[in-house]
Write a protein that holds these residues in place. Structure first.
Motif, short mmCIF file in Angstrom:
data_model
loop_
_atom_site.label_atom_id
_atom_site.label_comp_id
_atom_site.label_asym_id
_atom_site.label_seq_id
_atom_site.Cartn_x
_atom_site.Cartn_y
_atom_site.Cartn_z
N UNK A 93 33.88 43.67 35.82
CA UNK A 93 34.70 43.86 37.01
C UNK A 93 33.85 44.33 38.19
N UNK A 94 34.35 44.07 39.39
CA UNK A 94 33.66 44.54 40.58
C UNK A 94 33.56 46.06 40.58
N UNK A 95 34.53 46.73 39.98
CA UNK A 95 34.51 48.19 39.91
C UNK A 95 33.43 48.67 38.96
N UNK A 96 33.36 48.08 37.78
CA UNK A 96 32.41 48.58 36.78
C UNK A 96 30.97 48.22 37.13
N UNK A 97 30.76 47.14 37.87
CA UNK A 97 29.40 46.76 38.25
C UNK A 97 28.84 47.65 39.36
N UNK A 98 29.74 48.15 40.24
CA UNK A 98 29.36 49.12 41.27
C UNK A 98 28.15 48.69 42.08
N UNK A 100 26.98 45.45 45.14
CA UNK A 100 27.40 44.30 45.94
C UNK A 100 26.66 43.05 45.47
N UNK A 101 26.78 42.79 44.18
CA UNK A 101 26.11 41.62 43.59
C UNK A 101 27.09 40.74 42.86
N UNK A 102 28.32 40.76 43.30
CA UNK A 102 29.34 39.95 42.66
C UNK A 102 29.98 40.69 41.50
N UNK A 103 31.12 40.19 41.09
CA UNK A 103 31.85 40.78 39.98
C UNK A 103 33.17 40.07 39.83
N UNK A 104 33.87 40.37 38.75
CA UNK A 104 35.19 39.78 38.52
C UNK A 104 36.23 40.63 39.23
N UNK A 105 36.90 40.02 40.19
CA UNK A 105 37.92 40.74 40.96
C UNK A 105 39.20 40.92 40.17
N UNK A 106 39.59 39.90 39.37
CA UNK A 106 40.82 40.03 38.61
C UNK A 106 41.06 38.84 37.71
N UNK A 107 42.12 38.95 36.91
CA UNK A 107 42.53 37.94 35.94
C UNK A 107 43.96 37.52 36.22
N UNK A 108 44.20 36.21 36.29
CA UNK A 108 45.54 35.66 36.44
C UNK A 108 45.84 34.83 35.20
N UNK A 109 46.88 35.20 34.47
CA UNK A 109 47.35 34.42 33.33
C UNK A 109 48.45 33.48 33.78
N UNK A 110 48.28 32.20 33.55
CA UNK A 110 49.27 31.19 33.91
C UNK A 110 49.94 30.69 32.63
N UNK A 111 51.19 31.11 32.41
CA UNK A 111 51.90 30.73 31.18
C UNK A 111 51.01 30.97 29.96
#
Length: 262
Positions: A93-98, A100-111
């Motif tokens: 995650x962008x939070x855990x990487x701390x 400014x080198x990219x990170x996963x902002x979030x997860x969207x589950x579609x069905x």
């Protein structure tokens, strides 16, 4: 927090499918200013014995490639890919990487399915008496196919032309992927940094994952206190074919909420 440019959307397909299922979706995401990336899961490679851990590793590799180019990423996971994507984003995650080198902002589950890490999915399937809509060990031991994919995956709202196009591209699925143990899940660990950045898009006309089952999984995983929930009314299981523009707009709305949460 505002991220410029928009994050890259990594699209992860479900069982029996491939990255081709997103062919009609990507242009709509591009029109809203998003770059996209695709991944093909080993479970549909025709190799028996591939597991959810193999699939999660493939998604993680795709994410890390994007992060190596300083991209911010939102993962959009369909159906079977829900637990796969949630495993793949652990520690990214962008939070855990701390940094400014990219990170996963979030997860969207579609069905998509939401399963806890460590769940024995095979035992759960045996407990309900199996899956009546599949042919086991077909076309060879360790693989399986669906008996009537047109009505299972694409009813009620995918056109006959697109249904035929999709059915012709389906591949046998590794039985071990669906009958094995679920990998550790990022959504279960608040320390992962995805608070306010988990979303679920409900499909109320879904056949293989009925909306009541979707709601039960959301509730069992923390409910609306943990998940941003959107709804595609009367949509079947494959809205990336039947209503790709609506999916893209929903993703855009969710991404903006992810950014505010960050």
């Amino acid at each position: 927090m505002s991220i410029t440019p928009n994050p890259t959307i990594l699209l992860v397909h479900g069982a029996w499918h491939g990255s081709w299922i997103w062919d009609h979706e990507v242009s709509h995401l591009h029109s809203l200013g998003y770059e996209t990336a695709l991944v093909d899961l080993p479970c549909t490679s025709g190799k028996p014995g591939t597991t959810q851990f193999d699939d999660a590793a493939a998604v993680r590799t795709a994410i890390q490639d994007l992060l190596s180019r300083n991209k911010h990423v939102v993962v959009l996971a369909h159906s079977y890919a829900g637990p796969i994507a949630s495993a793949a984003i652990l520690g990214l995650s962008t939070q855990s990487r701390k940094a400014d080198t990219g990170g996963v902002l979030g997860l969207i589950n579609l069905a998509a399915y939401i399963f806890p890490g460590g769940m024995d999915q095979g035992q759960a399937i045996r407990d309900i008496g199996g899956l009546p809509y599949v042919d086991w060990d077909t076309p060879q031991p360790g693989l399986f196919v669906t008996k009537n994919p047109a009505s299972l995956f694409y009813a009620p709202d995918v056109s006959p032309e697109l249904t035929a196009w999709a059915v012709g591209r389906l591949q046998p699925q590794s039985m071990a992927a669906n009958m094995g143990v679920v990998p550790p899940q990022a959504w279960q660990n608040d320390a992962e940094g995805f608070e306010g950045r988990l979303a679920y898009v409900r499909t109320t006309g879904d056949v293989p994952v009925p909306v009541a089952q979707q709601d039960a999984m959301i509730e069992g995983a923390g409910g609306r206190a943990k998940w941003i929930v959107s709804t595609l009314e009367d949509s079947g299981h494959s809205p990336m074919l039947s209503r790709p523009g609506e999916v893209a707009r929903t993703v855009d709305e969710i991404v903006k909420m992810f950014e505010k949460a960050g």
